[in-house]
Design a protein around this motif. Structure first.
Motif, PDB file in Angstrom:
ATOM      1  N   ASP A  61       2.326  35.484 -23.013  1.00 38.16           N
ATOM      2  CA  ASP A  61       1.106  35.262 -23.797  1.00 38.16           C
ATOM      3  C   ASP A  61       0.480  33.927 -23.426  1.00 38.16           C
ATOM      4  N   LYS A  62      -0.472  33.499 -24.203  1.00 42.61           N
ATOM      5  CA  LYS A  62      -1.079  32.177 -24.003  1.00 42.61           C
ATOM      6  C   LYS A  62      -1.191  31.550 -25.388  1.00 42.61           C
ATOM      7  N   ALA A  63      -0.020  31.496 -26.081  1.00 45.60           N
ATOM      8  CA  ALA A  63       0.003  31.103 -27.499  1.00 45.60           C
ATOM      9  C   ALA A  63      -0.294  29.624 -27.699  1.00 45.60           C
ATOM     10  N   ASN A  64      -0.276  28.846 -26.615  1.00 43.23           N
ATOM     11  CA  ASN A  64      -0.638  27.429 -26.769  1.00 43.23           C
ATOM     12  C   ASN A  64      -2.155  27.256 -26.948  1.00 43.23           C
ATOM     13  N   ILE A  65      -2.930  28.307 -26.648  1.00 44.39           N
ATOM     14  CA  ILE A  65      -4.395  28.200 -26.728  1.00 44.39           C
ATOM     15  C   ILE A  65      -5.003  29.294 -27.630  1.00 44.39           C
ATOM     16  N   LEU A  66      -4.549  30.534 -27.453  1.00 46.63           N
ATOM     17  CA  LEU A  66      -5.271  31.660 -28.064  1.00 46.63           C
ATOM     18  C   LEU A  66      -4.648  32.108 -29.387  1.00 46.63           C
ATOM     19  N   GLU A  67      -5.495  32.292 -30.400  1.00 44.21           N
ATOM     20  CA  GLU A  67      -5.018  32.759 -31.704  1.00 44.21           C
ATOM     21  C   GLU A  67      -4.434  34.172 -31.576  1.00 44.21           C
ATOM     22  N   SER A  68      -5.109  35.008 -30.766  1.00 39.88           N
ATOM     23  CA  SER A  68      -4.612  36.389 -30.585  1.00 39.88           C
ATOM     24  C   SER A  68      -3.203  36.351 -29.983  1.00 39.88           C
ATOM     25  N   SER A  69      -2.938  35.381 -29.134  1.00 36.00           N
ATOM     26  CA  SER A  69      -1.605  35.245 -28.544  1.00 36.00           C
ATOM     27  C   SER A  69      -0.592  34.746 -29.574  1.00 36.00           C
ATOM     28  N   ARG A  70      -1.079  33.909 -30.507  1.00 35.96           N
ATOM     29  CA  ARG A  70      -0.142  33.436 -31.554  1.00 35.96           C
ATOM     30  C   ARG A  70       0.287  34.609 -32.435  1.00 35.96           C
ATOM     31  N   LEU A  71      -0.658  35.501 -32.755  1.00 39.73           N
ATOM     32  CA  LEU A  71      -0.294  36.703 -33.518  1.00 39.73           C
ATOM     33  C   LEU A  71       0.645  37.583 -32.682  1.00 39.73           C
ATOM     34  N   TRP A  72       0.367  37.658 -31.381  1.00 38.53           N
ATOM     35  CA  TRP A  72       1.221  38.423 -30.462  1.00 38.53           C
ATOM     36  C   TRP A  72       2.658  37.913 -30.552  1.00 38.53           C
ATOM     37  N   ARG A  73       2.819  36.583 -30.432  1.00 36.16           N
ATOM     38  CA  ARG A  73       4.159  35.992 -30.400  1.00 36.16           C
ATOM     39  C   ARG A  73       4.879  36.183 -31.737  1.00 36.16           C
ATOM     40  N   GLU A  74       4.156  35.930 -32.841  1.00 37.86           N
ATOM     41  CA  GLU A  74       4.752  36.100 -34.187  1.00 37.86           C
ATOM     42  C   GLU A  74       5.234  37.534 -34.373  1.00 37.86           C
ATOM     43  N   THR A  75       4.389  38.491 -33.937  1.00 35.50           N
ATOM     44  CA  THR A  75       4.722  39.904 -34.162  1.00 35.50           C
ATOM     45  C   THR A  75       5.906  40.322 -33.299  1.00 35.50           C
TER      46      THR A  75
END
Ligand code: NAD
Length: 359
Positions: free
Chosen positions: A187-201
């Motif tokens: 993912d790109k969780a350091n930048i993108l909110e959609s990626s943060r949801l991806w990682r959490e899920t």
């Protein structure tokens, strides 16, 4: 009775499907499997004016799996809006069949290591499965082109629902469970909110699959690691756009496009299986097409849709054995000497003969 809808399509599609059906006929003996052919892509445009008839889609829906060749060719290339394009059939099939996961395995054959641009010591033992989310994310999000006081601008939107991430994560963990129990979520969780949801899920779903080793990697790092040390990966799970790019990068590690199969799946066992390459119109009708990607697509179909693991393993072993013996179609015939150049149908027959020995 299990039903397969076979859509050979255009270009080399019918040639490589022909070899695959020989193998299907042999390997499915004693199992209740039937199949039927229909047109898709350019050939369907020529016959019916559209790349996928509703009746064909219905037949696909009523089957247990679809085996597709390839579609397209210069004859139907068009940028005229509203004119039918062969590739529209693929999008329609994916959408209407609800295929949200794309699986692309890349295995390095010892005998073909020299076809890769990477060094042999880096390639040893590489066996990666990229799982790409296929029906969400930026390719389907809102997009627009507009103007304001600063001038013209455009935007595309990466949007993921939690349920979309959850279902692909489950499929990822389940698949990792039948491989080496290791999953890398990219993912790109350091930048993108959609990626943060991806990682959490993904972390949430991981609680149900504790036996699987999970690690997260940013997409920029993943693209470097794939070249630096591809052996560290087993299953890579990622979003639509990242998967589009990383799966092509992974495919190139193997050095030949004619060897790589793919599967598009949903939650039940239904799937559509096809080579990753296109219709190769430049070599159509010359007996030069490599049928291996199509044959390995059948192996994936047997494994994922019909749970015929033994038969799938045998097909894969047979392909390996034929390559080990030095037989090559033109696309992988690059080191002369002891190698034997064979046609599309000779390659199909050689693989079938190996299967007969193994079974
Ligand atoms: P391509 O994958 O068809 O061919 C690229 C190159 O690889 C060509 O030189 C071709 O001869 C070679 N090649 C591909 N598969 C091979 C095989 N099995 N054996 C030996 N050599 C092989 O890509 P392209 O040339 O960019 O596209 C040709 C047509 O296919 C276009 O109309 C394109 O839109 C379509 N296409 C369809 C699909 C699909 O059906 N899923 C995917 C990609 C491209």
């Amino acid at each position: 009775m299990k039903k397969i809808m076979i859509l050979p399509g255009d270009g080399i599609g019918p040639e490589i499907v022909n070899e695959t059906v020989k193998i299907l006929d042999f390997i499915s003996r004693g199992h209740d499997i039937s199949y039927e052919f229909d047109d898709v892509g350019g050939i369907a445009i020529d016959k019916y004016g559209i790349p996928l008839k509703d009746e064909t889609l219905e037949k696909c829906k009523n089957s247990n799996a679809v085996l597709l060749g390839a579609v397209g060719g210069p004859k139907w290339d068009t940028t005229v809006p509203g004119k039918p394009r062969p590739e529209d059939a693929l999008l329609k099939l994916r959408k209407h069949l609800g295929l949200f996961a794309n699986l692309r395995p890349v295995k390095i054959y010892k005998s073909l290591m020299s076809s890769s641009t990477l060094k042999e010591e880096v390639l040893n033992g590489v066996d990666i499965l990229v799982i790409r989310e296929l029906t969400g994310g930026i390719y389907f999000g809102e997009r627009k082109r507009q103007s304001d006081e600063k001038g013209e601008y455009a935007y595309d939107t990466e949007k993921y629902y939690k349920y979309e991430i959850e279902r692909i994560a489950r499929l990822g963990f389940k698949t990792a469970g039948i491989r080496s129990k290791k999953l890398t979520s990219v993912d790109k969780a350091n930048i993108l909110e959609s990626s943060r949801l991806w990682r959490e899920t993904v972390n949430m779903v991981h609680k149900d699959y504790k036996d699987i080793e999970l690690n997260h990697m940013y997409v920029d790092n993943a693209s470097m690691q794939l070249i630096r040390n591809p052996g560290q990966f087993d299953v890579i799970l990622t979003s639509n756009m990242f998967g589009d790019i990383l799966s092509d990068e992974t495919a190139m590690i193997s050095g030949s496009i004619g060897l790589l199969p793919s599967a598009s799946l949903r939650e039940d066992s239904f799937g559509m299986y096809e080579p990753i390459h296109g219709s190769a119109p430049d070599i159509q009708g010359q007996g030069k097409a490599n049928p291996v990607a199509q044959i390995l697509s059948l192996a994936m179909l047997l494994r994922y849709s019909f749970a015929l693991t033994y038969q799938a393993d045998i097909i894969e072993k047979a392909v390996n054995a034929v390559l080990e013996k030095g037989f090559r179609t033109a696309d992988i015939y690059n080191n002369g000497g002891k190698k034997k150049l064979v046609s599309t149908s000779e390659m199909g027959n050689l693989i079938l003969n190996e299967i007969k020995i193994f079974m």
